[in-house]
Design a protein around this motif. Structure first.
Motif, mmCIF file in Angstrom:
data_model
loop_
_atom_site.group_PDB
_atom_site.id
_atom_site.type_symbol
_atom_site.label_atom_id
_atom_site.label_comp_id
_atom_site.label_asym_id
_atom_site.label_seq_id
_atom_site.Cartn_x
_atom_site.Cartn_y
_atom_site.Cartn_z
ATOM 1 N N UNK A 108 40.517 20.642 -20.385
ATOM 2 C CA UNK A 108 39.887 19.391 -20.676
ATOM 3 C C UNK A 108 38.459 19.583 -20.967
ATOM 4 N N UNK A 109 37.887 18.841 -21.579
ATOM 5 C CA UNK A 109 36.462 18.753 -21.982
ATOM 6 C C UNK A 109 35.717 17.537 -21.801
ATOM 7 N N UNK A 110 34.662 17.326 -21.328
ATOM 8 C CA UNK A 110 33.646 16.124 -21.229
ATOM 9 C C UNK A 110 32.293 16.258 -21.470
ATOM 10 N N UNK A 111 31.836 15.539 -22.371
ATOM 11 C CA UNK A 111 30.444 15.564 -22.426
ATOM 12 C C UNK A 111 29.668 14.694 -21.374
ATOM 13 N N UNK A 154 28.610 21.667 -14.328
ATOM 14 C CA UNK A 154 28.577 20.238 -14.300
ATOM 15 C C UNK A 154 29.573 19.266 -13.419
ATOM 16 N N UNK A 155 30.635 20.331 -13.072
ATOM 17 C CA UNK A 155 31.573 19.617 -12.083
ATOM 18 C C UNK A 155 31.888 20.376 -11.058
ATOM 19 N N UNK A 156 32.007 19.945 -9.927
ATOM 20 C CA UNK A 156 32.219 20.593 -8.478
ATOM 21 C C UNK A 156 33.690 20.720 -8.398
ATOM 22 N N UNK A 157 34.549 19.667 -8.504
ATOM 23 C CA UNK A 157 35.839 19.403 -8.416
ATOM 24 C C UNK A 157 36.583 19.126 -9.708
ATOM 25 N N UNK A 158 37.463 19.570 -10.151
ATOM 26 C CA UNK A 158 38.379 19.490 -11.277
ATOM 27 C C UNK A 158 38.930 18.001 -11.467
ATOM 28 N N UNK A 159 39.542 17.702 -10.290
ATOM 29 C CA UNK A 159 40.217 16.455 -10.261
ATOM 30 C C UNK A 159 39.414 15.398 -8.994
ATOM 31 N N UNK A 182 31.160 19.860 -20.268
ATOM 32 C CA UNK A 182 31.913 20.714 -19.449
ATOM 33 C C UNK A 182 33.348 21.002 -20.012
ATOM 34 N N UNK A 183 33.855 22.164 -19.549
ATOM 35 C CA UNK A 183 35.138 22.849 -20.071
ATOM 36 C C UNK A 183 36.019 23.082 -18.822
ATOM 37 N N UNK A 184 36.879 22.106 -18.597
ATOM 38 C CA UNK A 184 37.649 22.474 -17.195
ATOM 39 C C UNK A 184 38.819 23.559 -17.802
ATOM 40 N N UNK A 185 38.928 24.676 -16.752
ATOM 41 C CA UNK A 185 40.030 25.641 -17.047
ATOM 42 C C UNK A 185 41.169 24.987 -16.356
ATOM 43 N N UNK A 229 34.791 29.191 -5.101
ATOM 44 C CA UNK A 229 35.917 30.057 -5.790
ATOM 45 C C UNK A 229 35.238 31.370 -6.112
ATOM 46 N N UNK A 230 35.989 32.527 -6.439
ATOM 47 C CA UNK A 230 35.478 33.792 -6.862
ATOM 48 C C UNK A 230 35.132 33.732 -8.220
ATOM 49 N N UNK A 231 35.627 33.109 -8.994
ATOM 50 C CA UNK A 231 35.269 32.619 -10.470
ATOM 51 C C UNK A 231 35.072 31.339 -10.760
ATOM 52 N N UNK A 232 34.114 30.926 -11.747
ATOM 53 C CA UNK A 232 34.182 29.550 -12.246
ATOM 54 C C UNK A 232 35.526 29.040 -12.179
ATOM 55 N N UNK A 233 35.612 27.475 -11.942
ATOM 56 C CA UNK A 233 36.763 26.817 -12.310
ATOM 57 C C UNK A 233 36.549 25.983 -13.512
ATOM 58 N N UNK A 234 35.480 26.051 -13.960
ATOM 59 C CA UNK A 234 35.118 25.245 -15.506
ATOM 60 C C UNK A 234 33.686 26.095 -15.881
ATOM 61 N N UNK A 235 33.586 25.927 -17.310
ATOM 62 C CA UNK A 235 32.320 26.415 -17.723
ATOM 63 C C UNK A 235 31.506 25.093 -18.383
ATOM 64 N N UNK A 236 30.433 25.462 -18.593
ATOM 65 C CA UNK A 236 29.431 24.365 -19.235
ATOM 66 C C UNK A 236 28.501 25.024 -20.224
ATOM 67 N N UNK A 237 28.179 24.171 -21.119
ATOM 68 C CA UNK A 237 27.287 24.640 -22.097
ATOM 69 C C UNK A 237 26.601 23.472 -23.006
ATOM 70 N N UNK A 238 25.831 23.630 -23.848
ATOM 71 C CA UNK A 238 25.471 22.783 -24.865
ATOM 72 C C UNK A 238 25.688 22.793 -26.324
ATOM 73 N N UNK A 239 26.026 21.696 -26.826
ATOM 74 C CA UNK A 239 26.148 21.437 -28.468
ATOM 75 C C UNK A 239 25.024 22.123 -29.264
ATOM 76 N N UNK A 240 25.366 22.831 -30.288
ATOM 77 C CA UNK A 240 24.417 23.743 -30.952
ATOM 78 C C UNK A 240 24.477 23.119 -32.348
ATOM 79 N N UNK A 241 25.733 22.731 -32.654
ATOM 80 C CA UNK A 241 26.009 22.210 -34.167
ATOM 81 C C UNK A 241 27.565 21.704 -34.091
ATOM 82 N N UNK A 242 27.302 20.782 -35.073
ATOM 83 C CA UNK A 242 28.506 19.940 -35.065
ATOM 84 C C UNK A 242 29.042 19.945 -36.709
#
Length: 571
Positions: A144-147, A271-276, A212-215, A106-119
């Motif tokens: 959707x979010x998934x750890x 972190x994900x290649x396909x969202x479903x 992972x944050x799915x758009x 895809x020309x733009x990501x279909x999800x984002x990813x990152x790391x927890x820095x504080x809770x």
């Protein structure tokens, strides 16, 4: 039959222009005279092709599309309504069609990813440092979010679903007052730093967790097939799919996926290649073959093979008429278009036991699924469950690698299955689930004649869930306990010579089956985190409500005393 080669360059379709070439590609495929008896071969030149609209191919016969390692870049906007994004290839009423040697992204990501820095557990917020390759404008919507754990697989320490997007007022990071679409509420609080507003938080969520944050979750597919027959997808790599890699709809028949791969690029922090799902087939006849496929990092099942279950709403036995519908708790109660046509055989199941109690043949049927039937066997009544016998495609899976998927490896609901020589790693739920479901999903049906051999299954079914009771599960529903169902829901199962490694739960869990053989399997370091309050959970092999079951020559590194547990079973 004559063969005609058509080159995209001849239609002025150049790679690497950065411009949308969907209209030109559509004109190319629309111009092919499929009824002429000519076999067409469409050749792409290697390079990147941007498309902003789906390419629709209708009525193709004897069509081969060769990518020559071309990359198709579908448009995706993480700030737009989901309907604004597009499928790639949509095929309907096609026969003897194949695609070879393509990359899809895809020309733009279909999800984002990152790391927890504080809770902040008191206020229910989590700060997440988004990796640099993903945009952070404040306008992206998170559906959707998934750890993910340290082994790179979803662990459900965080799992949210916010798929109903709402347009709300918004102050952009530059101070502008505007609006944005919102799923999960969040705010941008620093450079590539977002604060997720989650409410109650699991104690399992820790600083350092990858998220992972799915758009988008469900909506778009790379390949869509409706009423297509004899289709081959070979040497395909999908790096990014907004939802599905491929969907197969009624009334399709005979599909082969050969070296069909869905995976994250080596240079990406996705972190994900396909969202479903990787492949979702909900109305397939004939056969389905997966050979030498590599699929990883799905947002849902890697493969889901099923049909839609129906229910008898009204029945007049004397007039041989009935009304059918799908009483699922979500979505419309109507059945898919062409769910049944005259001449289809329909299996009838008891709604309480899921045992088959009869069948009939559709004589006539209208658009509202009111039918006249003939050739009935057995006795049936209003409330009974129906499955179209046309959609029990045989399944052969050989030499595939399946890794790090949020749900199951393969969810199978069909007859005549052979799964062999595969490697499964890091499924959050089971590697293999064989189960119909009329509690939530209304999918059919029970399995018959299944052989599972020479596979390696490692670190699967690792989350605390009733849906992860084993690495291989035969059940009578997807996501709940089904010990109340009797023997005979599934029939003729042969599970042998498989290796189970590092499983928190049982290796094999079989419920409500008859004619079962479990032989020559090996278990290493299994059941080290068994389900609480379940007597059977510490055993490598669990069988309940089974008849004609044979278990022999299996070996466990924990010894014979925890090898097998039988409940209400008869040899």
């Amino acid at each position: 039959m004559s063969i005609k080669t058509v080159c995209t360059l001849d239609y002025g379709i150049e790679p690497d222009t950065g411009e949308d070439c969907a209209a030109a590609l559509q004109a190319l495929f629309d111009g092919l005279a499929y009824e002429s008896g000519t076999e067409f071969c469409v050749q792409f030149k290697k390079g990147n092709y941007h498309i902003h609209l789906p390419i629709r191919i209708r009525g193709a016969k004897n069509l081969t599309v060769r990518g020559n390692r071309a990359t198709i870049l579908a448009h995706f906007d993480p700030t737009a309504p989901i309907w604004a994004n597009n499928n790639v290839f949509e095929l309907s009423d096609c026969e003897d069609t194949s695609f070879h040697d393509f990359f899809f992204d895809t020309d733009h990501p279909v999800s984002a990813a990152g790391r927890v820095t504080s809770i902040d557990r008191e206020n229910g917020t989590v700060d997440l440092k988004i990796y640099e390759e993903f945009p952070v404008t404040g306008f992206e919507h998170f559906c959707a979010t998934n750890s993910f754990d340290e082994k790179g697989t979803p662990d459900y320490a965080l799992a949210t679903y916010n798929m109903d997007l709402v347009r709300l007022p918004f102050t952009a990071p530059d101070g502008r007052r505007t609006t944005r679409l919102v799923g999960l509420p969040y705010e941008v609080v620093g450079e590539h730093l977002v604060r997720l507003q989650l409410g109650a938080l699991s104690p399992a969520l820790k600083i350092g967790h990858e998220i992972n944050l799915r758009y988008e979750v469900s909506g778009n597919t790379v390949f869509q097939f409706v009423s297509c027959r004899r289709v081959l997808l070979k040497n395909i790599i999908i790096y990014s799919a907004a939802s599905f890699g491929a969907t197969i709809h009624p009334r399709s028949e005979d599909f082969t996926f050969d070296n069909f791969c869905i995976r994250v690029p080596d240079t990406s922090e996705r972190l994900m290649a396909a969202n479903a799902d990787g492949i979702h087939a909900l109305g397939l006849a004939g056969k389905l073959v997966l050979r030498n496929c590599h699929m990883e990092n799905m947002g849902d099942d890697t493969l889901n093979l099923h049909s839609i279950a129906a229910c008898i709403r009204k029945l007049d036995s004397e007039k041989r008429t009935l009304a059918m519908f799908c009483p699922r708790p979500y979505g419309p109660h109507s059945l898919p278009e062409k769910w049944a046509i005259p001449g289809d055989a329909i299996y009838v199941y008891d709604s309480e036991t899921f045992l088959r109690k009869g069948s009939f043949v559709i004589d006539t049927i209208d658009e509202e699924n009111n039918a006249v039937f003939r050739e009935e066997t057995g006795a049936f009544a209003a409330g009974d469950i129906l499955a179209n016998a046309q959609y029990f495609a045989s399944l052969h899976i050989d030499g595939c690698t399946i890794r790090s998927t949020r749900a199951r490896g393969f969810l199978v609901q069909t007859h005549n299955v052979l799964i062999e020589n595969c490697y499964f790693y890091g499924m959050s739920l089971s590697a293999l689930l064989f189960a119909p479901d009329i509690r939530v999903w209304w999918e059919a049906g029970p399995c018959r004649t299944v052989e599972i051999r020479n596979n390696i299954i490692e670190y699967c079914a690792h989350i605390d869930s009733i849906a992860s009771q084993g690495a291989i599960i035969f059940n009578a529903c997807h996501d709940a306990n089904s010990l109340e169902y009797p023997a005979g829901v599934h029939e003729k199962l042969f599970i042998h010579d498989n290796l189970f490694i590092d499983l928190p739960r049982s290796g094999i869990f079989v419920v409500s089956a008859s004619d079962v053989r479990i032989e020559g399997n090996r278990f290493q370091n299994c059941c080290y985190h068994p389900q609480e309050n379940a007597e059977y959970a510490k055993y490598d092999i669990v069988a309940a409500n089974c008849e004609n079951i044979v278990i022999r020559n299996n070996k466990s590194d924990r010894g014979e005393e925890t090898l097998q547990y039988l409940l209400n079973c008869k040899e």
